[in-house]
Design an enzyme around this catalytic site. Structure first.
Site, PDB file in Angstrom:
ATOM      1  N   HIS A 139       0.813  -1.218   0.000  1.00  0.00           N
ATOM      2  CA  HIS A 139       0.000   0.000   0.000  1.00  0.00           C
ATOM      3  C   HIS A 139       0.848   1.271   0.000  1.00  0.00           C
ATOM      4  CE1 HIS A 139       0.463  -0.136   4.517  1.00  0.00           C
ATOM      5  NE2 HIS A 139       0.487   1.170   4.344  1.00  0.00           N
ATOM      6  N   ASP A 168       0.266  -7.659   1.631  1.00  0.00           N
ATOM      7  CA  ASP A 168       0.705  -6.261   1.698  1.00  0.00           C
ATOM      8  C   ASP A 168       2.231  -6.142   1.720  1.00  0.00           C
ATOM      9  OD1 ASP A 168       0.389  -3.562   1.656  1.00  0.00           O
ATOM     10  OD2 ASP A 168      -0.245  -3.346   3.738  1.00  0.00           O
ATOM     11  N   SER A 205       4.757   2.756   7.928  1.00  0.00           N
ATOM     12  CA  SER A 205       4.382   1.599   7.130  1.00  0.00           C
ATOM     13  C   SER A 205       5.533   1.163   6.228  1.00  0.00           C
ATOM     14  CB  SER A 205       3.170   1.920   6.260  1.00  0.00           C
ATOM     15  OG  SER A 205       2.009   2.039   7.042  1.00  0.00           O
TER      16      SER A 205
END
Length: 462
Positions: free
Chosen positions: A124, A154, A229
């Protein structure tokens, strides 16, 4: 008078004898003190106080070495995407075709995993990017090439070409990490340079959606914020145990817990992307009973015909307790173990069968059913027999159809998808990727199928 003196002498003699006897029997001094308020004192019992252990462990853990070994191997990831935005006013005034293009910039973190510049991050973080820029902790900038992605877990793999050997973080076995163990989260929150936060592992095998059979995260209370992230979760030795992926928050900032993809899953995904170009998904060949929540383990509801589970001796009603030596308490933990394995691998499955513990050696099969949640279909690879019969290079057979548009047009289960947007489909995995990349974004999707009578049909819908 004489009698009085005699009685007095006897009394004195009796007192002396009494005092002497007391001294002989009770030789300790007797001190009488006033009762005053004192702090409550601890009493040593037949166990070692846990608090003392915690304090001694906290004081003995040195996180500086892990921080020094990892901070330079975590990078800042900047992605630039070209977006198209509709503008009805332009159409009204005749200025253009009613749309304009603009740049959208996103940021995150990445982890260098090899000296020659391979970097792992979250899917993402770079999803939809037309350009990816990597900034090292030394402020050096490089353009990155996207090697491959896995949306389901992911994970994305990038590559930069540098003229130096880059610092990197070695992988650790995430199965060995324990609840309560100290970990560091290293990333670039809020566009800051590499930042380190510390916490403990709060839980393992965490499913954020509540038993959706997708997630198997490591949960930690190390502070993770936007920009973290794709960063590293490392143990006290500075080894990679996870890729920081998500937080639970009502504000968008850290409020207590964060979640990381276990390193075993990330490493397996990376190896597959490098070797095969796509993720090789392994399955046990069983259906799971998720209704019995009182059982510690995973109950098998059914076994696929001719699958690895059936050949390995698993049966309906068995409760899976371990995979190899890893305890299984819930489905997300089983899912995590299988995600870290490849088709063809053998695993020891410990089961409870009617109160008896058994160990079965099972060969994992290759996943042959793929779900497009956007379109609402389940697809399987076509057989070699179908490829020869219809003279096609490949295709994807619809085994479950819950899409109202397809049902309305008469597309049924058993139809074979051969092309999507006029491009040939070789297998079910390719079909799902092509569908999910197009369907739902406003553009029409063109699907060519072979019906149950062997005839070719074409459909276009949004």
């Amino acid at each position: 008078m004489k009698k009085f003196l005699s009685l007095l002498g006897m009394a004195i003699l009796g007192g002396a004898i009494t005092l002497g006897g007391y001294k002989m029997l009770f030789n300790d001094d007797v001190v009488v003190e006033r009762t005053i308020s004192q702090p409550i004192k601890t009493v040593t019992a037949s166990f070692n106080p846990a608090l003392d252990k915690v304090n001694s462990i906290a004081n003995s853990v040195d996180l500086t070495v892990a921080a020094e070994n990892t901070v330079h191997a975590v990078v800042h990831v900047k992605n630039t995407a070209i977006r198209t935005q509709a503008n009805p006013m332009d159409i009204f005034f005749g200025n253009s075709n009613g749309s304009r293009k603009f740049e959208q910039v996103g940021t995150g973190s990445g982890v260098i995993i090899s000296q020659d510049g391979y970097i792992v991050t979250n899917n993402h973080v770079i999803d939809g990017a037309s350009e990816i820029e990597i900034t090292l902790n030394s402020r050096q900038k490089y353009k990155a090439k996207l090697i491959g992605t896995d949306k389901e877990n992911d994970i994305a793999l990038l590559k930069i070409d540098a003229d130096i050997d880059l610092p990197y973080i070695p992988f650790s076995n995430s199965d060995n990490i324990k609840i309560g163990e100290w970990v560091l989260a290293v990333g670039n929150p809020y566009n800051l340079t590499s930042t380190v936060t510390a916490g403990i592992v709060s839980a393992k095998g965490r499913d954020l959606e509540g038993n959706t059979a997708i997630d198997s995260f490591i949960q930690t209370d190390a502070a993770v914020n936007p920009g973290n992230s794709g960063g590293a979760l490392v143990n006290t030795r500075g080894e990679l145990v996870g890729i920081n992926t998500a937080i639970t928050s009502k504000t968008g900032s850290f409020i207590g817990y964060s979640f990381a993809v276990p390193s075993n899953i990330a490493k397996k995904v990376i190896d597959d992307l490098l070797e095969f170009g796509s993720v090789q998904e392994a399955i046990l060949g069983v259906n799971i009973d998720q209704n019995d929540e009182d059982i510690e383990g995973v109950k098998i509801a059914g076994v696929s015909d001719d699958g690895g589970a059936q050949k390995g001796g698993l049966k309906s009603g068995d409760v899976i307790k371990k995979v190899n030596d890893v305890k299984i308490s819930k489905f997300s933990e089983l899912r995590g173990q299988l995600t870290a394995k490849r088709p063809g691998d053998f695993v020891n499955i410990t089961i409870d069968r009617d109160g008896e513990e058994l160990v079965k050696n099972v060969k994992l099969s290759k996943k042959d059913a793929y779900v497009s949640r956007k379109l609402g279909v389940v697809l399987k690879d076509v057989s070699k027999k179908d490829i020869k019969k219809y003279d096609i290079p490949g295709g994807a057979r619809i085994v479950t159809n819950q899409n109202k548009n397809l049902i309305y047009y008469g597309v049924k289960e058993g139809y074979i998808i051969t092309k999507i947007n006029k491009k040939p489909i070789l297998n079910a995995s390719d079909a799902v990727k092509a569908i999910d990349a197009t369907f739902g974004n406003g553009s029409p999707i063109y699907v060519e199928v072979i019906n149950l009578d062997g005839e070719r049909e074409r459909y276009a819908f949004r």
